[in-house]
Scaffold this motif. Sequence first.
Motif, PDB file in Angstrom:
ATOM      1  N   TYR A  24       0.773  -1.244   0.000  1.00  0.00           N
ATOM      2  CA  TYR A  24       0.000   0.000   0.000  1.00  0.00           C
ATOM      3  C   TYR A  24       0.806   1.297   0.000  1.00  0.00           C
ATOM      4  CZ  TYR A  24      -4.482  -2.247   0.266  1.00  0.00           C
ATOM      5  OH  TYR A  24      -5.598  -2.967  -0.058  1.00  0.00           O
ATOM      6  N   ALA A  25       2.073   1.289   0.363  1.00  0.00           N
ATOM      7  CA  ALA A  25       2.820   2.556   0.475  1.00  0.00           C
ATOM      8  C   ALA A  25       2.796   3.340  -0.830  1.00  0.00           C
ATOM      9  CB  ALA A  25       4.258   2.287   0.920  1.00  0.00           C
ATOM     10  N   SER A  26       3.141   2.695  -1.937  1.00  0.00           N
ATOM     11  CA  SER A  26       3.186   3.433  -3.208  1.00  0.00           C
ATOM     12  C   SER A  26       1.785   3.772  -3.700  1.00  0.00           C
ATOM     13  CB  SER A  26       3.955   2.643  -4.266  1.00  0.00           C
ATOM     14  OG  SER A  26       3.329   1.410  -4.524  1.00  0.00           O
ATOM     15  N   ARG A  27       0.795   2.931  -3.396  1.00  0.00           N
ATOM     16  CA  ARG A  27      -0.588   3.229  -3.807  1.00  0.00           C
ATOM     17  C   ARG A  27      -1.114   4.469  -3.094  1.00  0.00           C
ATOM     18  NH1 ARG A  27      -3.552  -2.678  -3.458  1.00  0.00           N
ATOM     19  NH2 ARG A  27      -1.936  -3.826  -4.547  1.00  0.00           N
ATOM     20  N   ILE A  28      -0.847   4.549  -1.795  1.00  0.00           N
ATOM     21  CA  ILE A  28      -1.301   5.711  -1.025  1.00  0.00           C
ATOM     22  C   ILE A  28      -0.614   6.967  -1.538  1.00  0.00           C
ATOM     23  CG2 ILE A  28      -1.304   6.785   1.269  1.00  0.00           C
ATOM     24  CD1 ILE A  28      -1.400   3.873   2.398  1.00  0.00           C
ATOM     25  N   LYS A  29       0.684   6.859  -1.779  1.00  0.00           N
ATOM     26  CA  LYS A  29       1.436   8.014  -2.300  1.00  0.00           C
ATOM     27  C   LYS A  29       0.836   8.481  -3.626  1.00  0.00           C
ATOM     28  CE  LYS A  29       5.869   9.295  -4.188  1.00  0.00           C
ATOM     29  NZ  LYS A  29       7.159   8.814  -4.636  1.00  0.00           N
ATOM     30  N   LEU A  73       5.396  15.398   0.569  1.00  0.00           N
ATOM     31  CA  LEU A  73       4.334  15.302   1.565  1.00  0.00           C
ATOM     32  C   LEU A  73       3.566  13.999   1.410  1.00  0.00           C
ATOM     33  CD1 LEU A  73       2.775  16.540   3.891  1.00  0.00           C
ATOM     34  CD2 LEU A  73       1.408  17.830   2.229  1.00  0.00           C
ATOM     35  N   ALA A  74       3.346  13.572   0.173  1.00  0.00           N
ATOM     36  CA  ALA A  74       2.635  12.309  -0.064  1.00  0.00           C
ATOM     37  C   ALA A  74       3.401  11.142   0.545  1.00  0.00           C
ATOM     38  CB  ALA A  74       2.429  12.094  -1.565  1.00  0.00           C
ATOM     39  N   GLU A  75       4.719  11.150   0.436  1.00  0.00           N
ATOM     40  CA  GLU A  75       5.539  10.093   1.049  1.00  0.00           C
ATOM     41  C   GLU A  75       5.379  10.104   2.569  1.00  0.00           C
ATOM     42  OE1 GLU A  75       9.552  10.665  -0.229  1.00  0.00           O
ATOM     43  OE2 GLU A  75       9.025  10.370  -2.338  1.00  0.00           O
ATOM     44  N   ASP A  76       5.439  11.304   3.163  1.00  0.00           N
ATOM     45  CA  ASP A  76       5.289  11.420   4.613  1.00  0.00           C
ATOM     46  C   ASP A  76       3.930  10.895   5.070  1.00  0.00           C
ATOM     47  OD1 ASP A  76       7.776  12.578   4.802  1.00  0.00           O
ATOM     48  OD2 ASP A  76       7.036  14.630   5.040  1.00  0.00           O
ATOM     49  N   ILE A  77       2.876  11.318   4.375  1.00  0.00           N
ATOM     50  CA  ILE A  77       1.530  10.923   4.778  1.00  0.00           C
ATOM     51  C   ILE A  77       1.317   9.429   4.557  1.00  0.00           C
ATOM     52  CG2 ILE A  77      -0.943  11.233   4.335  1.00  0.00           C
ATOM     53  CD1 ILE A  77      -0.348  14.179   3.721  1.00  0.00           C
ATOM     54  N   ALA A  78       1.886   8.874   3.490  1.00  0.00           N
ATOM     55  CA  ALA A  78       1.763   7.434   3.246  1.00  0.00           C
ATOM     56  C   ALA A  78       2.377   6.647   4.406  1.00  0.00           C
ATOM     57  CB  ALA A  78       2.426   7.057   1.927  1.00  0.00           C
ATOM     58  N   ASN A 119      -7.898  11.565   5.582  1.00  0.00           N
ATOM     59  CA  ASN A 119      -8.072  12.352   6.806  1.00  0.00           C
ATOM     60  C   ASN A 119      -6.757  12.970   7.276  1.00  0.00           C
ATOM     61  OD1 ASN A 119     -10.798  11.776   6.797  1.00  0.00           O
ATOM     62  ND2 ASN A 119     -10.632  10.109   8.263  1.00  0.00           N
ATOM     63  N   LEU A 120      -5.675  12.219   7.152  1.00  0.00           N
ATOM     64  CA  LEU A 120      -4.373  12.777   7.534  1.00  0.00           C
ATOM     65  C   LEU A 120      -3.989  13.935   6.613  1.00  0.00           C
ATOM     66  CD1 LEU A 120      -2.385   9.508   8.357  1.00  0.00           C
ATOM     67  CD2 LEU A 120      -3.058  11.300   9.975  1.00  0.00           C
ATOM     68  N   ARG A 121      -4.289  13.788   5.317  1.00  0.00           N
ATOM     69  CA  ARG A 121      -4.009  14.883   4.374  1.00  0.00           C
ATOM     70  C   ARG A 121      -4.826  16.125   4.741  1.00  0.00           C
ATOM     71  NH1 ARG A 121      -5.587  13.846  -1.615  1.00  0.00           N
ATOM     72  NH2 ARG A 121      -7.609  13.993  -0.645  1.00  0.00           N
ATOM     73  N   ILE A 122      -6.103  15.936   5.082  1.00  0.00           N
ATOM     74  CA  ILE A 122      -6.957  17.063   5.474  1.00  0.00           C
ATOM     75  C   ILE A 122      -6.417  17.726   6.739  1.00  0.00           C
ATOM     76  CG2 ILE A 122      -9.249  17.664   6.364  1.00  0.00           C
ATOM     77  CD1 ILE A 122     -10.355  15.476   4.422  1.00  0.00           C
ATOM     78  N   PHE A 155       9.021   3.371  -3.885  1.00  0.00           N
ATOM     79  CA  PHE A 155       8.412   4.282  -2.934  1.00  0.00           C
ATOM     80  C   PHE A 155       8.488   5.746  -3.345  1.00  0.00           C
ATOM     81  CE2 PHE A 155       9.514   0.585  -0.248  1.00  0.00           C
ATOM     82  CZ  PHE A 155       8.219   0.194   0.000  1.00  0.00           C
ATOM     83  N   PHE A 156       9.557   6.137  -4.034  1.00  0.00           N
ATOM     84  CA  PHE A 156       9.699   7.542  -4.372  1.00  0.00           C
ATOM     85  C   PHE A 156       9.129   7.876  -5.747  1.00  0.00           C
ATOM     86  CE2 PHE A 156      13.591   7.071  -1.494  1.00  0.00           C
ATOM     87  CZ  PHE A 156      12.818   7.275  -0.367  1.00  0.00           C
TER      88      PHE A 156
END
Length: 199
Positions: free
Chosen positions: A46-51, A63-68, A99-102, A160-161
């Motif tokens: 899921y890490a890369s999917r969430i990113k 920021l997407a990496e951090d939030i993922a 929710n974390l992004r918000i 991941f990146f």
Amino acid sequence: MRQLREYGAQMRGEGEATAEPDPEKLITAIARRKDREAFVSLFEAYASRIKGFLMRGGTSEELAEDIAQETLLMVWRKAETYRPEKAGASTWIFTIARNLRIDRSRRDARRRTHLLHEAPEPEGPDRPDELLQGAQNEDRVREALKTLPADQLRVLQLSFFEGRSHSEIAEMLEIPLGTVKSRVRLAMGRLREALGEGI
């Protein structure tokens, strides 16, 4: 976290392709037993999917990496609160990310507003000591990445990146899919060991 990577490598084998994991089963294993192997599988899936999901919504890559990462750590901590009758596992995970992004956007908006008015920043979760700790953690991660073998570092960067799937990486590097997955697992294990992560 010691021995986790070696155990995963023995269970799945360097050249062996694995089936897509069932996220509901993985979350259940984490909730019941704090199953670290289940967490690693969930992270890899899921890490890369969430990113990618966050970046498609306009979030910067960094920021997407951090939030993922924050999302998956939240899954680790809150796995016992997951209720399959209310939502599918993927929906639950992506809702946490959203929710974390918000929350992050609201915090950033508050900071900008206070900077405009030259008011002191309100007390909140990001105190100066926490910001300093975050910067120190980033430095530790950068140093830990430098210790990885080149082949492991390359698959981490692509996965991941850059958000590439394991099959894309295998095709790009002309190596078996199982080798890609094994290198990702080994690299993450080395990073966790170097950073002394408690998950």
